[in-house]
Write a protein that holds these residues in place. Structure first.
Motif, mmCIF file in Angstrom:
data_model
loop_
_atom_site.group_PDB
_atom_site.id
_atom_site.type_symbol
_atom_site.label_atom_id
_atom_site.label_comp_id
_atom_site.label_asym_id
_atom_site.label_seq_id
_atom_site.Cartn_x
_atom_site.Cartn_y
_atom_site.Cartn_z
ATOM 1 N N LYS A 183 0.844 -1.210 0.000
ATOM 2 C CA LYS A 183 0.000 0.000 0.000
ATOM 3 C C LYS A 183 0.879 1.259 0.000
ATOM 4 O O LYS A 183 1.808 1.369 0.809
ATOM 5 C CB LYS A 183 -0.903 0.031 1.238
ATOM 6 C CG LYS A 183 -1.774 -1.186 1.388
ATOM 7 C CD LYS A 183 -3.143 -0.915 0.842
ATOM 8 C CE LYS A 183 -4.020 -2.125 1.002
ATOM 9 N NZ LYS A 183 -5.040 -2.230 -0.007
ATOM 10 N N LYS A 184 0.493 2.178 -0.865
ATOM 11 C CA LYS A 184 1.261 3.434 -1.000
ATOM 12 C C LYS A 184 1.365 4.161 0.356
ATOM 13 O O LYS A 184 2.426 4.641 0.723
ATOM 14 C CB LYS A 184 0.536 4.296 -2.048
ATOM 15 C CG LYS A 184 1.069 5.670 -2.257
ATOM 16 C CD LYS A 184 0.381 6.369 -3.415
ATOM 17 C CE LYS A 184 -1.100 6.614 -3.270
ATOM 18 N NZ LYS A 184 -1.620 7.545 -2.338
ATOM 19 N N ASP A 185 0.252 4.232 1.071
ATOM 20 C CA ASP A 185 0.274 4.987 2.330
ATOM 21 C C ASP A 185 1.040 4.262 3.435
ATOM 22 O O ASP A 185 1.582 4.896 4.341
ATOM 23 C CB ASP A 185 -1.168 5.293 2.793
ATOM 24 C CG ASP A 185 -1.818 6.341 1.896
ATOM 25 O OD1 ASP A 185 -1.067 7.093 1.239
ATOM 26 O OD2 ASP A 185 -3.055 6.400 1.849
ATOM 27 N N PHE A 186 1.091 2.952 3.368
ATOM 28 C CA PHE A 186 1.874 2.204 4.357
ATOM 29 C C PHE A 186 3.361 2.508 4.173
ATOM 30 O O PHE A 186 4.134 2.515 5.124
ATOM 31 C CB PHE A 186 1.600 0.703 4.214
ATOM 32 C CG PHE A 186 1.910 -0.102 5.451
ATOM 33 C CD1 PHE A 186 1.240 0.127 6.643
ATOM 34 C CD2 PHE A 186 2.876 -1.095 5.431
ATOM 35 C CE1 PHE A 186 1.515 -0.623 7.790
ATOM 36 C CE2 PHE A 186 3.170 -1.847 6.558
ATOM 37 C CZ PHE A 186 2.491 -1.602 7.746
ATOM 38 N N LYS A 187 3.728 2.801 2.940
ATOM 39 C CA LYS A 187 5.138 3.084 2.643
ATOM 40 C C LYS A 187 5.588 4.430 3.223
ATOM 41 O O LYS A 187 6.769 4.751 3.192
ATOM 42 C CB LYS A 187 5.376 3.042 1.139
ATOM 43 C CG LYS A 187 5.265 1.626 0.594
ATOM 44 C CD LYS A 187 5.611 1.540 -0.872
ATOM 45 C CE LYS A 187 5.548 0.081 -1.319
ATOM 46 N NZ LYS A 187 5.630 -0.100 -2.744
ATOM 47 N N LYS A 188 4.635 5.186 3.764
ATOM 48 C CA LYS A 188 5.004 6.452 4.415
ATOM 49 C C LYS A 188 5.651 6.208 5.788
ATOM 50 O O LYS A 188 6.205 7.120 6.385
ATOM 51 C CB LYS A 188 3.774 7.340 4.588
ATOM 52 C CG LYS A 188 3.209 7.862 3.265
ATOM 53 C CD LYS A 188 2.156 8.945 3.491
ATOM 54 C CE LYS A 188 1.840 9.742 2.244
ATOM 55 N NZ LYS A 188 1.075 9.075 1.225
ATOM 56 N N LEU A 189 5.562 4.968 6.283
ATOM 57 C CA LEU A 189 6.183 4.665 7.579
ATOM 58 C C LEU A 189 7.692 4.882 7.509
ATOM 59 O O LEU A 189 8.337 4.530 6.513
ATOM 60 C CB LEU A 189 5.928 3.203 7.964
ATOM 61 C CG LEU A 189 4.536 2.850 8.482
ATOM 62 C CD1 LEU A 189 4.390 1.334 8.607
ATOM 63 C CD2 LEU A 189 4.257 3.537 9.825
ATOM 64 N N ASP A 190 8.232 5.411 8.591
ATOM 65 C CA ASP A 190 9.687 5.587 8.654
ATOM 66 C C ASP A 190 10.380 4.328 9.147
ATOM 67 O O ASP A 190 11.600 4.200 8.995
ATOM 68 C CB ASP A 190 10.012 6.757 9.593
ATOM 69 C CG ASP A 190 9.455 8.069 9.057
ATOM 70 O OD1 ASP A 190 9.993 8.564 8.059
ATOM 71 O OD2 ASP A 190 8.445 8.559 9.601
ATOM 72 N N GLU A 191 9.627 3.426 9.756
ATOM 73 C CA GLU A 191 10.247 2.185 10.251
ATOM 74 C C GLU A 191 9.162 1.148 10.499
ATOM 75 O O GLU A 191 8.072 1.479 10.971
ATOM 76 C CB GLU A 191 10.972 2.488 11.577
ATOM 77 C CG GLU A 191 11.522 1.272 12.298
ATOM 78 C CD GLU A 191 11.914 1.579 13.750
ATOM 79 O OE1 GLU A 191 12.529 2.640 14.013
ATOM 80 O OE2 GLU A 191 11.577 0.740 14.618
ATOM 81 N N ILE A 192 9.454 -0.085 10.158
ATOM 82 C CA ILE A 192 8.640 -1.202 10.650
ATOM 83 C C ILE A 192 9.555 -2.047 11.535
ATOM 84 O O ILE A 192 10.666 -2.400 11.129
ATOM 85 C CB ILE A 192 8.109 -2.116 9.525
ATOM 86 C CG1 ILE A 192 7.356 -1.314 8.478
ATOM 87 C CG2 ILE A 192 7.198 -3.192 10.122
ATOM 88 C CD1 ILE A 192 6.848 -2.185 7.321
ATOM 89 N N SER A 193 9.072 -2.347 12.727
ATOM 90 C CA SER A 193 9.861 -3.176 13.624
ATOM 91 C C SER A 193 9.184 -4.541 13.788
ATOM 92 O O SER A 193 8.039 -4.620 14.228
ATOM 93 C CB SER A 193 9.983 -2.467 14.974
ATOM 94 O OG SER A 193 10.998 -3.078 15.703
ATOM 95 N N PHE A 194 9.882 -5.583 13.392
ATOM 96 C CA PHE A 194 9.349 -6.948 13.457
ATOM 97 C C PHE A 194 9.876 -7.637 14.714
ATOM 98 O O PHE A 194 11.065 -7.542 15.027
ATOM 99 C CB PHE A 194 9.815 -7.758 12.249
ATOM 100 C CG PHE A 194 9.181 -7.355 10.938
ATOM 101 C CD1 PHE A 194 8.042 -7.994 10.473
ATOM 102 C CD2 PHE A 194 9.733 -6.340 10.161
ATOM 103 C CE1 PHE A 194 7.460 -7.638 9.259
ATOM 104 C CE2 PHE A 194 9.161 -5.974 8.949
ATOM 105 C CZ PHE A 194 8.015 -6.623 8.497
ATOM 106 N N SER A 195 8.995 -8.378 15.380
ATOM 107 C CA SER A 195 9.415 -9.103 16.578
ATOM 108 C C SER A 195 9.810 -10.533 16.229
ATOM 109 O O SER A 195 8.991 -11.309 15.740
ATOM 110 C CB SER A 195 8.256 -9.168 17.594
ATOM 111 O OG SER A 195 7.873 -7.866 17.959
ATOM 112 N N ILE A 196 11.064 -10.839 16.470
ATOM 113 C CA ILE A 196 11.552 -12.226 16.313
ATOM 114 C C ILE A 196 12.411 -12.515 17.536
ATOM 115 O O ILE A 196 13.276 -11.715 17.890
ATOM 116 C CB ILE A 196 12.417 -12.408 15.042
ATOM 117 C CG1 ILE A 196 11.708 -11.854 13.802
ATOM 118 C CG2 ILE A 196 12.772 -13.883 14.832
ATOM 119 C CD1 ILE A 196 12.523 -11.993 12.508
ATOM 120 N N ASP A 197 12.185 -13.643 18.173
ATOM 121 C CA ASP A 197 12.865 -13.906 19.440
ATOM 122 C C ASP A 197 13.915 -15.008 19.368
ATOM 123 O O ASP A 197 14.151 -15.724 20.353
ATOM 124 C CB ASP A 197 11.829 -14.215 20.536
ATOM 125 C CG ASP A 197 11.006 -12.980 20.877
ATOM 126 O OD1 ASP A 197 11.471 -11.865 20.569
ATOM 127 O OD2 ASP A 197 9.905 -13.116 21.425
#
Ligand code: SF4
Length: 376
Positions: A120-134
């Protein structure tokens, strides 16, 4: 302002920098170590912040000069997912329009549908996505996050990296991550290398202890490690960070320190967002709090309703034991460790953290550089 905000709130948050918007209490997982578990398990009441309320809150906090927004939960990608994520995307777009300089989203990344959201174009406005992996393997990650979560999340991390997102990894340090691999390296180090190999730009660690805070009663003690174990591991990893051994920035909490060292520089080690008033954590049930050690409790500093933000003058005000004008070890963990030679530091105390909010408006971070004789 959209809300009538009382004077005590405005005074305490005169240095507001960041907003943690817990936009939904829904989650598709039930991780063993989740510190938000009571909120996602409880089925009564409001489970998400309504869109108009969310927009009004982030607008007012922006007027108070917050510049960083974290969207989280629960699992924030469930917010408006049945409406093709329009509500979530509206929050992201509005935040950027309001002038938030850094908008990030936390996710467990464990859903196939996530890949269509990434496009999604608007999702790409995020400056960071942080994924949780343990953990660096499914054998280490899945026992605490759920079967199949490692593969799903890693697949979505790779897609996000390919699409050009600024991907960070968030990792809990739990019992199965404090041993050594066949090479003799700590598994924590293997995790840093794994995040690097995935194309993550940064890794951020949390450590699971018995802390003397409410979460002790709903996270599973078997995954906790001891302060003594952690102090050895921290020292090893921190030396490697200082020596430039890792290819990506590593944010890692120091968590404990000897009394003598604390007393050498109390202004620095006494870092406490609750006292600084630099952040708000906003929840669907109307609670606004500061300290994440009180997640899923009645404690906070204020409550919001349709048109008001009201300071909590009662016994549920989380600041009741804080010495607001004195640097101290972490107030909420101190009683647990009162007989030890070391003292607890804030969950968020990550030495020399290259953190956006301290880059933007130097404040607390300056204390370190001043005391260490550097003029940054
Ligand atoms: S964890 Fe401790 S130091 Fe950090 S905000 Fe909470 S009370 Fe303050």
């Amino acid at each position: 302002m959209n809300f009538d905000i009382d004077a005590k709130f405005l005074k305490h948050f005169r240095n507001l920098r960041q907003v943690f918007l817990y936009i939904t209490d829904e989650c598709n997982l039930r991780c063993v170590q989740c510190i938000y578990k009571p909120s996602i398990t409880y089925q009564l009441g409001r489970k998400e912040i309504g869109l108009e309320t969310a927009l009004a809150l982030i607008s007012d906090f922006r007027e108070l000069e917050a510049s960083k927004l974290s969207i989280l939960g629960g699992k924030p990608t469930l917010y408006g997912s049945s409406q093709n994520w329009k509500p979530l995307l509206r929050v992201i777009v509005k935040a950027k329009e309001l002038g938030y300089e850094y908008v990030r989203l936390d996710t467990n990344g464990a859903t196939e549908k996530f890949s269509s959201l990434l496009l999604k174009k608007d999702f790409k406005k995020l400056d960071e996505i942080s994924f949780s992996i343990d953990g660096p393997t499914a054998e280490i990650n899945d026992p605490i996050r759920g079967k199949g979560t490692f593969d799903e999340c890693v697949s979505n991390v790779k897609k996000a990296v390919r699409l050009g997102y600024n991907v960070n990894i968030t990792c809990c340090i739990h019992r199965n991550l404090v041993t050594r691999g066949a090479s003799g390296d700590l598994l924590v180090e293997c995790m840093i290398r794994f995040a690097t190999s995935l194309g993550a730009k940064r890794i951020n660690f949390h450590v699971l202890f018995d802390r003397g805070t409410p979460e002790d009663t709903w996270t599973t003690p078997e995954v906790h490690i001891s302060p003594q174990e952690w102090m050895g591991i921290y020292s090893e990893i921190n030396k490697n960070i200082e020596a430039g051994k890792y290819q990506i920035p590593v944010r890692i909490p120091q968590s404990f320190i000897a009394w003598e060292e604390f007393e050498r520089n109390p202004d620095y080690y006494g870092f406490c967002p609750a006292k600084l008033g630099e952040r708000v954590l906003v929840h669907p049930n109307g609670i606004i709090r500061i300290c994440s050690s009180l997640l899923s409790t009645p404690y906070g500093v204020a409550r919001y309703s349709n048109d008001k933000i009201v300071w909590d003058d009662g016994l549920t005000n989380e600041l009741q034991d804080h010495q607001l004008n004195k640097p101290t070890p972490c107030t909420n963990q101190s009683k647990k460790y009162s007989d030890e030679k070391f003292v607890p530091l804030c969950f968020s105390f990550k030495s020399k953290q290259d953190e956006f909010i301290w880059r933007q408006k130097p404040g607390w971070e300056k204390i370190r550089t001043f005391k260490e004789g550097k003029n940054e």
